[in-house]
Design an enzyme around this catalytic site. Sequence first.
Site, PDB file in Angstrom:
ATOM      1  NE  ARG A 117      -4.265  -1.736   1.231  1.00 54.89           N
ATOM      2  CZ  ARG A 117      -4.368  -2.962   1.742  1.00 54.89           C
ATOM      3  NH1 ARG A 117      -3.570  -3.342   2.717  1.00 54.89           N
ATOM      4  NH2 ARG A 117      -5.262  -3.789   1.274  1.00 54.89           N
ATOM      5  CE  LYS A 139      -0.152  13.213 -15.587  1.00 53.02           C
ATOM      6  NZ  LYS A 139      -0.370  13.386 -17.022  1.00 53.02           N
ATOM      7  CD  GLU A 181       8.935  15.536 -24.260  1.00 53.99           C
ATOM      8  OE1 GLU A 181       8.294  16.530 -23.909  1.00 53.99           O
ATOM      9  OE2 GLU A 181       8.402  14.424 -24.520  1.00 53.99           O
ATOM     10  CE  LYS A 223       6.044  16.892 -15.182  1.00 54.02           C
ATOM     11  NZ  LYS A 223       6.029  15.659 -15.894  1.00 54.02           N
ATOM     12  CD  GLU A 233      -3.091  16.150 -17.510  1.00 58.79           C
ATOM     13  OE1 GLU A 233      -2.313  15.305 -17.043  1.00 58.79           O
ATOM     14  OE2 GLU A 233      -3.371  16.249 -18.705  1.00 58.79           O
ATOM     15  NE  ARG A 237       1.297  16.651 -14.535  1.00 56.47           N
ATOM     16  CZ  ARG A 237       1.799  15.874 -13.583  1.00 56.47           C
ATOM     17  NH1 ARG A 237       1.335  15.931 -12.348  1.00 56.47           N
ATOM     18  NH2 ARG A 237       2.766  15.034 -13.840  1.00 56.47           N
ATOM     19  CG  ASN A 241      -0.860  16.979 -22.726  1.00 55.30           C
ATOM     20  OD1 ASN A 241       0.032  16.204 -22.406  1.00 55.30           O
ATOM     21  ND2 ASN A 241      -2.065  16.954 -22.191  1.00 55.30           N
ATOM     22  CG  HIS A 244       3.054  15.472 -25.683  1.00 56.74           C
ATOM     23  ND1 HIS A 244       3.907  16.549 -25.672  1.00 56.74           N
ATOM     24  CD2 HIS A 244       3.722  14.470 -25.051  1.00 56.74           C
ATOM     25  CE1 HIS A 244       5.019  16.208 -25.051  1.00 56.74           C
ATOM     26  NE2 HIS A 244       4.948  14.963 -24.667  1.00 56.74           N
ATOM     27  CG  HIS A 248       0.347  10.961 -27.524  1.00 52.92           C
ATOM     28  ND1 HIS A 248       1.318  10.147 -27.012  1.00 52.92           N
ATOM     29  CD2 HIS A 248       0.074  11.872 -26.555  1.00 52.92           C
ATOM     30  CE1 HIS A 248       1.635  10.549 -25.792  1.00 52.92           C
ATOM     31  NE2 HIS A 248       0.902  11.601 -25.484  1.00 52.92           N
ATOM     32  CG  HIS A 261       7.524  10.542 -26.164  1.00 52.93           C
ATOM     33  ND1 HIS A 261       6.183  10.559 -26.485  1.00 52.93           N
ATOM     34  CD2 HIS A 261       7.723  11.570 -25.313  1.00 52.93           C
ATOM     35  CE1 HIS A 261       5.602  11.546 -25.829  1.00 52.93           C
ATOM     36  NE2 HIS A 261       6.519  12.184 -25.102  1.00 52.93           N
TER      37      HIS A 261
HETATM   38  N1  LIG Z   1       5.437  10.224 -15.721  1.00 54.98           N
HETATM   39  C1  LIG Z   1       5.472  11.239 -16.552  1.00 54.98           C
HETATM   40  O1  LIG Z   1       5.042  12.339 -16.234  1.00 54.98           O
HETATM   41  C2  LIG Z   1       6.090  11.029 -17.899  1.00 54.98           C
HETATM   42  C3  LIG Z   1       6.407  12.122 -18.702  1.00 54.98           C
HETATM   43  C4  LIG Z   1       7.046  11.905 -19.922  1.00 54.98           C
HETATM   44  C5  LIG Z   1       7.340  10.608 -20.328  1.00 54.98           C
HETATM   45  N2  LIG Z   1       6.990   9.554 -19.527  1.00 54.98           N
HETATM   46  C6  LIG Z   1       7.311   8.169 -19.910  1.00 54.98           C
HETATM   47  O2  LIG Z   1       8.728   8.051 -20.013  1.00 54.98           O
HETATM   48  C7  LIG Z   1       9.037   7.012 -20.919  1.00 54.98           C
HETATM   49  C8  LIG Z   1      10.123   7.485 -21.856  1.00 54.98           C
HETATM   50  O3  LIG Z   1      11.262   7.823 -21.104  1.00 54.98           O
HETATM   51  P1  LIG Z   1      12.732   7.758 -21.722  1.00 54.98           P
HETATM   52  O4  LIG Z   1      12.750   8.512 -22.976  1.00 54.98           O
HETATM   53  O5  LIG Z   1      13.657   8.124 -20.632  1.00 54.98           O
HETATM   54  O6  LIG Z   1      12.856   6.224 -22.150  1.00 54.98           O
HETATM   55  P2  LIG Z   1      13.640   4.971 -21.535  1.00 54.98           P
HETATM   56  O7  LIG Z   1      13.510   4.913 -20.074  1.00 54.98           O
HETATM   57  O8  LIG Z   1      13.190   3.794 -22.302  1.00 54.98           O
HETATM   58  O9  LIG Z   1      15.151   5.278 -21.910  1.00 54.98           O
HETATM   59  C9  LIG Z   1      15.546   5.346 -23.262  1.00 54.98           C
HETATM   60  C10 LIG Z   1      16.736   4.419 -23.531  1.00 54.98           C
HETATM   61  O10 LIG Z   1      17.900   4.975 -22.930  1.00 54.98           O
HETATM   62  C11 LIG Z   1      18.591   3.992 -22.171  1.00 54.98           C
HETATM   63  N3  LIG Z   1      19.283   4.721 -21.113  1.00 54.98           N
HETATM   64  C12 LIG Z   1      18.744   5.284 -20.004  1.00 54.98           C
HETATM   65  N4  LIG Z   1      19.671   6.008 -19.361  1.00 54.98           N
HETATM   66  C13 LIG Z   1      20.824   5.889 -20.047  1.00 54.98           C
HETATM   67  C14 LIG Z   1      22.140   6.425 -19.897  1.00 54.98           C
HETATM   68  N5  LIG Z   1      22.430   7.269 -18.909  1.00 54.98           N
HETATM   69  N6  LIG Z   1      23.078   6.068 -20.794  1.00 54.98           N
HETATM   70  C15 LIG Z   1      22.779   5.261 -21.832  1.00 54.98           C
HETATM   71  N7  LIG Z   1      21.563   4.746 -22.054  1.00 54.98           N
HETATM   72  C16 LIG Z   1      20.581   5.076 -21.171  1.00 54.98           C
HETATM   73  C17 LIG Z   1      17.522   3.035 -21.748  1.00 54.98           C
HETATM   74  O11 LIG Z   1      18.076   1.768 -21.507  1.00 54.98           O
HETATM   75  C18 LIG Z   1      16.593   3.032 -22.948  1.00 54.98           C
HETATM   76  O12 LIG Z   1      17.044   2.110 -23.895  1.00 54.98           O
HETATM   77  C19 LIG Z   1       7.740   6.649 -21.640  1.00 54.98           C
HETATM   78  O13 LIG Z   1       7.260   5.436 -21.129  1.00 54.98           O
HETATM   79  C20 LIG Z   1       6.794   7.785 -21.262  1.00 54.98           C
HETATM   80  O14 LIG Z   1       5.444   7.376 -21.197  1.00 54.98           O
HETATM   81  C21 LIG Z   1       6.378   9.753 -18.334  1.00 54.98           C
HETATM   82 ZN   LIG Z   2       6.553  13.840 -23.796  1.00 54.71          ZN
END
Ligand SMILES: NC(=O)c1ccc[n+]([C@@H]2O[C@H](COP(=O)([O-])OP(=O)(O)OC[C@H]3O[C@@H](n4cnc5c(N)ncnc54)[C@H](O)[C@@H]3O)[C@@H](O)[C@H]2O)c1
Ligand SMILES: [Zn+2]
Length: 362
Positions: A117, A139, A181, A223, A233, A237, A241, A244, A248, A261
Site C-alpha cells: 500500500r 505521475k 522536450e 515542470k 491535471e 498541467r 501536452n 503531444h 501521440h 517519443h
Molecule cells: N510520468 C510522466 O510524467 C512522464 C512524462 C514523460 C514521459 N513519460 C514516460 O517516459 C518514458 C520514456 O522515457 P525515456 O525517454 O527516458 O525512455 P527509456 O527509459 O526507455 O530510456 C531510453 C533508452 O535509454 C537507455 N538509457 C537510459 N539512461 C541511459 C544512460 N544514462 N546512458 C545510456 N543509455 C541510457 C535506456 O536503456 C533506454 O534504452 C515513456 O514510457 C513515457 O510514457 C512519463
Molecule cells: Zn513527452
Amino acid sequence: MQRLHVTSGSFPYDVIVGRDAWRALKKFAATRYRSTFVLTERGLWRRWGKPFCAASGLKNARTVWVPEGEASKSLKMVERVAAALLEGGADRRTLLVAFGGGVVGDLGGFVASTYMRGIDYVQVPTTVVAQVDSAIGGKTGVNVRAMKNLVGTFYPPRLVLSDPAVLSTLDKRAFRSGLYEVAKHAILAGPPLFNQFERRLDMLRPRNAPALGPLLAQAAKVKVNVVSRDEREAGLRRVLNLGHTFGHALEEATHYQRFLHGEAVGWGMLAATRLSKRLGLLASPEAERIEQLIRRVGPLLPICDLLPERVLSLLPRDKKAVGGRIHWVLPERIGKVRIVADVPRRAVAAAFREVQRVEWHE
Ligand SMILES: NC(=O)c1ccc[n+]([C@@H]2O[C@H](COP(=O)([O-])OP(=O)(O)OC[C@H]3O[C@@H](n4cnc5c(N)ncnc54)[C@H](O)[C@@H]3O)[C@@H](O)[C@H]2O)c1
Ligand SMILES: [Zn+2]
C-alpha cells in the site's frame, strides 16, 4: 547544483539538479529506512552503479533488474518486481530507488505506490526526458495492451536527483529526442530560457555536462512550477501536452517504430505552431523563431508518406468529456500557450499537410 522545490498534495519534495546531485541521497536516506532497493536496467547499472553507490553512499543496496524498453512498463513486470522485493525482504520501511529513464521511473513509481500500500521512493533519472519531465510530478503508470499509461497513480517521489554527467553515455539519437522536450519547456517558459536554449543549442552534447547542467535545471524548473500548481491535471498541467496531440497520433500511426517519443513531439510542435498561425493566434515572426528552434534540434525522419486522414483519426481525445473533444495546446507567443477545443478539422488537416512538406537539412 540547484535545489528546486515541489509542492504537492501529499508532501513537499526537492528536485536536485547538477553535478554531484547524487550525493544528496546520503543524508536523506541515512536514518530513515531499514533497507534500500534499486530498480534499474542491467547495462545501465553496469556502467553507472559503482559511481552512483560511491556518490550516494549506498551500501548493501539490492538491485532489481528490468529489461530495457517500453515493454517493461507492464502489469506483468509490476508483479515480478513486487515478488523480487518480497523475496528480498522489502517492507514498509524500505526505500525504492528508481535508477533509469522514464520507463524505470514510471514503473518504479507505480510499484512504490502499491507495494504494501505504498513505500517511499526516490527518482534518479538518467535520460534527458526523465530529468526534465517524467521524474518530476509523481505521475506513475504502466501500459495495458496498446494503451499507454492506462493503469497508474499520482504518487510523488520523496526526492529527485538529476546529475547531467550520467547523460554522457546516451546515444546521440536518444539525447536529441530529449532535447525536443527541452524545447517544449523553452516555448512554454518564454524568453529567458528560450533565448538561452537558442544560444546554447550547438554546445549541447551528451558529454558536455557543464553546458547541459544549467539549461536542464531551468527546463526541470518549468515542470516543477507547473506540477506544483496543478498536481492532478485539473487544468494548467495540460500545457505540458504541447506537441503531444499530433505527437501521440504520429507514434501510433507508425506503430511506435519510427520515432522516439521526443521526435514525435518535435513534429507535433511544428504542426501545433502551423495550426496556431493558421488560426490567427500566433504572429509570423514568433512562429518562425519557434519553428527554427525545433528544426535546429535536428532532422526528423519524414512523415510525408502518412495519410493525413489516418493520422487525424488517431488524435487523442479527452476521455472525460462527452464526445471526446480534442484539446489543442497552441502557442500564442514564446512563453504563452492557449488551450483550444473545437478547432475545425479542415484547419487541422491543412496544418498537418503543411508540415508533411517540411524539409530538413543536416
Ligand atoms: N510520468 C510522466 O510524467 C512522464 C512524462 C514523460 C514521459 N513519460 C514516460 O517516459 C518514458 C520514456 O522515457 P525515456 O525517454 O527516458 O525512455 P527509456 O527509459 O526507455 O530510456 C531510453 C533508452 O535509454 C537507455 N538509457 C537510459 N539512461 C541511459 C544512460 N544514462 N546512458 C545510456 N543509455 C541510457 C535506456 O536503456 C533506454 O534504452 C515513456 O514510457 C513515457 O510514457 C512519463
Ligand atoms: Zn513527452
